[in-house]
Write a protein that holds these residues in place. Structure first.
Motif, PDB file in Angstrom:
ATOM      1  N   LEU A  14      -4.983  23.776 -13.179  1.00 60.29           N
ATOM      2  CA  LEU A  14      -6.197  24.020 -14.122  1.00 60.29           C
ATOM      3  C   LEU A  14      -6.021  24.940 -15.032  1.00 60.29           C
ATOM      4  CD1 LEU A  14      -9.296  23.410 -13.742  1.00 60.29           C
ATOM      5  CD2 LEU A  14      -9.444  25.475 -12.278  1.00 60.29           C
ATOM      6  N   LEU A  15      -5.582  25.896 -15.073  1.00 64.33           N
ATOM      7  CA  LEU A  15      -5.534  27.020 -15.970  1.00 64.33           C
ATOM      8  C   LEU A  15      -4.519  26.626 -17.195  1.00 64.33           C
ATOM      9  CD1 LEU A  15      -5.409  30.234 -13.984  1.00 64.33           C
ATOM     10  CD2 LEU A  15      -7.309  29.097 -14.896  1.00 64.33           C
ATOM     11  N   SER A  16      -3.469  25.925 -16.794  1.00 63.80           N
ATOM     12  CA  SER A  16      -2.782  25.309 -18.164  1.00 63.80           C
ATOM     13  C   SER A  16      -3.442  24.494 -18.884  1.00 63.80           C
ATOM     14  CB  SER A  16      -1.231  25.004 -17.554  1.00 63.80           C
ATOM     15  OG  SER A  16      -1.513  23.949 -16.807  1.00 63.80           O
ATOM     16  N   LEU A  17      -4.134  23.693 -18.478  1.00 66.21           N
ATOM     17  CA  LEU A  17      -4.802  22.508 -19.099  1.00 66.21           C
ATOM     18  C   LEU A  17      -5.782  23.047 -19.847  1.00 66.21           C
ATOM     19  CD1 LEU A  17      -4.944  19.490 -19.482  1.00 66.21           C
ATOM     20  CD2 LEU A  17      -6.514  19.345 -17.474  1.00 66.21           C
ATOM     21  N   ILE A  18      -6.598  23.912 -19.206  1.00 65.25           N
ATOM     22  CA  ILE A  18      -7.754  24.645 -19.948  1.00 65.25           C
ATOM     23  C   ILE A  18      -7.023  25.307 -21.148  1.00 65.25           C
ATOM     24  CG2 ILE A  18      -9.645  26.446 -19.777  1.00 65.25           C
ATOM     25  CD1 ILE A  18      -9.931  25.467 -17.069  1.00 65.25           C
ATOM     26  N   ILE A  19      -6.140  26.189 -21.101  1.00 60.77           N
ATOM     27  CA  ILE A  19      -5.407  26.819 -22.090  1.00 60.77           C
ATOM     28  C   ILE A  19      -4.850  26.159 -23.217  1.00 60.77           C
ATOM     29  CG2 ILE A  19      -3.367  28.402 -22.605  1.00 60.77           C
ATOM     30  CD1 ILE A  19      -4.026  29.860 -19.897  1.00 60.77           C
ATOM     31  N   LEU A  20      -4.281  24.966 -22.783  1.00 60.81           N
ATOM     32  CA  LEU A  20      -3.564  24.266 -23.795  1.00 60.81           C
ATOM     33  C   LEU A  20      -4.645  23.539 -24.605  1.00 60.81           C
ATOM     34  CD1 LEU A  20      -0.793  22.484 -21.849  1.00 60.81           C
ATOM     35  CD2 LEU A  20      -0.580  23.828 -23.872  1.00 60.81           C
ATOM     36  N   ILE A  21      -5.556  23.259 -23.986  1.00 58.09           N
ATOM     37  CA  ILE A  21      -7.042  22.504 -24.879  1.00 58.09           C
ATOM     38  C   ILE A  21      -7.555  23.609 -25.762  1.00 58.09           C
ATOM     39  CG2 ILE A  21      -9.311  21.359 -24.854  1.00 58.09           C
ATOM     40  CD1 ILE A  21      -8.235  20.110 -22.190  1.00 58.09           C
ATOM     41  N   ALA A  22      -7.854  24.919 -25.321  1.00 55.75           N
ATOM     42  CA  ALA A  22      -8.527  25.773 -25.893  1.00 55.75           C
ATOM     43  C   ALA A  22      -7.602  26.439 -27.159  1.00 55.75           C
ATOM     44  CB  ALA A  22      -8.776  26.978 -25.026  1.00 55.75           C
TER      45      ALA A  22
END
Length: 215
Positions: A14-22
């Motif tokens: 969850l966090l890696s996906l959010i960070i990569l998008i952001a």
């Protein structure tokens, strides 16, 4: 433990996906900057052992040029490490591509840092516990001194993390990591000084203590 078996991996995804998008604009800008200033390829890739000693490819932004001497040999790291490379390391921005490793499942946010494949024969049985969890973007050893701990203490911290793995432990390591990044403390510019002598140091130590890892 529920956290170790299920929740930790869910949070990694969850966090890696959010960070990569952001951070996608930042990743794109850094990729262009590295390509222009340091050359191609933009990413430095290297095989590392992960969970269960399974080999995976770790990605970072490159921080050194490919400058060579008259005989075609690469110059020492200190000569090839540019001001941009120093900044990327000091700010830990060179580590951003590892979020892709986390998303893929090669790594976790928190865990023992993945070392070189060639180091595998030099761990004691207890130190090999570091490979019973996914390696991390940051870990207990890094927030306890990063590259400036001697090898015995670094590996001891890895084992301490594995044995005490919990949500509270990960929160503690994450907090200390953020603090270290903003203070830019404990970053080694000369990788040969911190890692180049690993095999010799560990071989001498393990032979002296009679604790070489059995095949």
């Amino acid at each position: 433990m529920i956290y170790k078996k299920w929740i930790k991996r869910f949070l990694d995804i969850l966090l890696s996906l959010i960070i990569l998008i952001a951070l996608s604009p930042v990743l794109a800008a850094l990729a262009v900057l590295v390509r222009v200033r340091l050359g191609s390829p933009v990413l430095f890739s290297q095989e590392r052992p992960g969970l269960g000693e399974k080999i995976f490819t770790l990605y970072k932004f490159r921080t050194m040029t490919d400058e060579r001497d008259e005989e075609g040999n690469l110059l020492p790291d200190s000569r090839r490490l540019t001001p941009l490379g120093k900044f990327l390391r000091a700010s830990s921005l060179d580590e951003l591509p590892e979020f892709f490793n986390i998303l893929k499942g090669d790594m976790s946010f928190i865990g023992p840092r993945p070392l070189l494949v060639s180091y595998l024969p030099y761990y004691t049985e207890e130190e090999s516990l570091r490979h019973t969890v996914r390696p991390g973007l940051t870990g207990l050893a890094q927030v306890s001194g990063r590259n400036f701990l001697d090898w015995d203490r670094r590996l001891q911290k890895d084992v301490e993390y594995v044995k005490g793995l919990s949500f509270s432990m990960d929160c503690r390591v994450l907090f200390l990591t953020v603090k270290a990044v903003f203070s830019r403390s404990g970053v080694a510019e000369d990788t040969n000084r911190t890692e180049g002598n690993f095999a010799r140091i560990r071989q001498e130590r393990l032979e002296r203590t009679g604790k070489l890892k059995e095949d």
